[in-house]
Design a protein around this motif. Structure first.
Motif, short mmCIF file in Angstrom:
data_model
loop_
_atom_site.label_atom_id
_atom_site.label_comp_id
_atom_site.label_asym_id
_atom_site.label_seq_id
_atom_site.Cartn_x
_atom_site.Cartn_y
_atom_site.Cartn_z
N GLU A 32 0.74 -1.17 0.11
CA GLU A 32 -0.14 0.06 -0.14
C GLU A 32 1.03 1.37 0.09
OE1 GLU A 32 -0.37 -2.52 2.23
OE2 GLU A 32 -2.15 -3.38 1.90
N ARG A 33 1.86 1.09 0.88
CA ARG A 33 2.67 2.47 0.79
C ARG A 33 3.51 2.59 -0.60
NH1 ARG A 33 4.70 5.45 5.03
NH2 ARG A 33 6.28 6.89 4.57
N GLU A 35 2.29 1.66 -3.49
CA GLU A 35 1.39 2.24 -4.43
C GLU A 35 1.13 3.60 -4.33
OE1 GLU A 35 0.09 0.88 -6.89
OE2 GLU A 35 0.62 -1.09 -6.66
N GLN A 36 1.07 4.03 -2.89
CA GLN A 36 1.15 5.58 -2.72
C GLN A 36 2.13 6.22 -3.26
OE1 GLN A 36 -0.96 7.43 0.50
NE2 GLN A 36 1.03 7.85 1.46
N ARG A 39 1.71 6.51 -7.03
CA ARG A 39 0.74 7.72 -7.51
C ARG A 39 1.25 8.74 -7.45
NH1 ARG A 39 -2.57 4.44 -3.94
NH2 ARG A 39 -2.46 5.73 -2.37
N ARG A 40 2.09 9.13 -6.42
CA ARG A 40 2.82 10.55 -6.26
C ARG A 40 3.86 10.72 -7.24
NH1 ARG A 40 2.97 11.02 0.37
NH2 ARG A 40 0.51 11.38 0.45
N ALA A 140 6.10 8.70 -0.49
CA ALA A 140 4.97 8.29 0.23
C ALA A 140 4.88 8.58 1.56
CB ALA A 140 5.27 6.58 0.27
N GLY A 142 3.58 9.93 4.97
CA GLY A 142 2.01 10.25 5.20
C GLY A 142 1.44 11.39 5.02
N TRP A 178 5.01 1.45 9.54
CA TRP A 178 4.49 1.07 8.39
C TRP A 178 3.48 0.09 8.37
CZ3 TRP A 178 8.82 1.59 4.35
CH2 TRP A 178 9.25 2.92 4.35
N LEU A 184 -0.07 5.96 6.21
CA LEU A 184 -0.60 6.65 4.83
C LEU A 184 -0.86 7.97 4.93
CD1 LEU A 184 -2.12 3.13 3.22
CD2 LEU A 184 0.28 4.00 2.94
N THR A 185 -1.16 8.27 6.17
CA THR A 185 -1.83 9.57 6.18
C THR A 185 -1.05 10.62 7.12
OG1 THR A 185 -3.50 8.91 7.88
CG2 THR A 185 -4.33 9.05 5.47
#
Length: 349
Positions: A32-33, A35-36, A39-40, A140, A142, A178, A184-185
């Motif tokens: 998940e991290r 993928e973040q 995206r960035r 990534a 948060g 993590w 993630l935020t």
């Protein structure tokens, strides 16, 4: 300098970039991290990230990871290479690399920590790169990418030009687990920055850089095959920082002493020392003890240079390496250290 360093070309929006795991394949453990971060790369940097076979493959062999590095440099559509994170065995990847492939199409490489191995290898073959950047740690992050990190990353990728590497008001050396969704935020809490300390700030040095994580550079020295003759580094600005393993002051002195005996320390008229990470979630240190750790490390570095290069100008507490926010600095590109003005300027052109 005996080594003629080539700066990699700049990118254009929409270019394809490789996202690789030359050391630890953390994306396989924290998808998940990862993928973040991907995206960035698209949304914040405007680039198209491309994974390779070992980007997420835990336990990939050194030869397999080297094959991905080689494939990324051999692919003309890939215009830069990002490391996902560091690790502890990239040294074993280097023997599988063919310098001719990398020289044929120089590309910006971004990494630090264990990626000091590849940075040093590229430098030794005449290729400049960038110390800093980790997709899973900095892209990534948060709460979003830190402004100073993003500004220097953009300068390295697109804009070029000169940026002042100014002190930051606050920093963090802690982590958010993590494994927890909030990573993630949310980001680790910040505390006031320890600030900079200038030693012998009476000269101006403008030169290419070399160096990175001291722990890893010392492995390169021990291996013998990855450090060039001392004179090849003459006149460079030395980048020096320590990892989350937090070596003791005595260990730092011993490592630098070994560099001094090799004739390396006297080659550097200016030294930038990163803000030392003084705590880790696996080895926490109370806040009051952290500055003591940094002070002791500074004294160890001064002791080593006092023996092997007492006239060197040294700046402690520069925000690069294992710290947040993290400046991305040229590795092989030029930095100007102006002692009388107390300024550091990185040249990204």
């Amino acid at each position: 300098m005996p080594v003629d360093l080539r700066m990699p070309p700049k990118l254009r929006p929409g270019d394809r970039v490789a996202v690789l795991s030359p050391s630890f394949a953390a994306p396989g453990l924290f998808p998940e991290r990862h993928e973040q971060a991907m995206r960035r790369v698209r949304d914040v940097l405007g680039l198209e990230p491309v994974e390779f076979p070992t980007t997420r493959r835990l336990g990939a062999t050194p030869a397999e990871r080297a094959a991905d590095l080689t494939a990324a440099w051999a692919d003309p559509s890939i215009r830069a290479v990002f490391a996902t994170i560091g690790g502890d065995d990239q040294l074993t990847v280097l023997p599988h690399l063919d310098p001719a492939v990398f020289r044929a199409d120089p590309k910006p490489f971004f990494g630090f920590s264990d990626n000091t191995n590849l940075l040093n290898w590229l430098w030794g073959h005449g290729l400049a790169a960038y110390h800093g950047g980790s997709t899973m740690m900095h892209l990534a992050r948060g709460e979003g990418v830190q402004p100073v990190h993003l500004a220097t990353l953009r300068a390295a990728l697109f804009d070029g030009g000169d940026l002042v590497i100014a002190p930051v008001d606050s920093f963090s050396e802690e982590e958010v687990d993590w494994h927890e969704p909030r990573a993630l935020t949310e980001s680790a809490p910040a505390t006031p920055s320890p600030g900079r300390v200038w030693h012998r700030p009476d000269t101006v040095v403008s030169a290419p850089t070399w160096g990175g994580c001291l722990d890893i550079l010392h492995w390169n020295l021990a291996a013998g095959r990855w450090i060039r003759p001392a004179g090849d580094y003459e006149g460079c600005v030395l980048l020096l920082e320590t990892s989350e393993e937090m070596p003791s002051a005595e260990d730092v002195f011993h490592m630098l002493r070994n560099f001094g005996e090799r004739g390396l320390l006297r080659q550097f008229p200016a030294v930038l020392v990163g803000t030392a990470k003084a705590t880790h979630f696996m080895s926490p240190r109370p806040v009051p003890e952290r500055q003591k750790f940094r002070d002791e490390q500074r004294e160890a570095i001064l002791r080593a240079f006092g023996t092997y290069h007492p006239s060197a100008m040294i700046v402690f507490g520069v925000d690069f390496g294992h710290t947040d926010p993290q400046y991305v600095l040229p590795h092989g590109g030029r930095i100007t250290v102006d002692g009388p003005a107390r300024t550091i300027t990185a040249h990204y052109s």
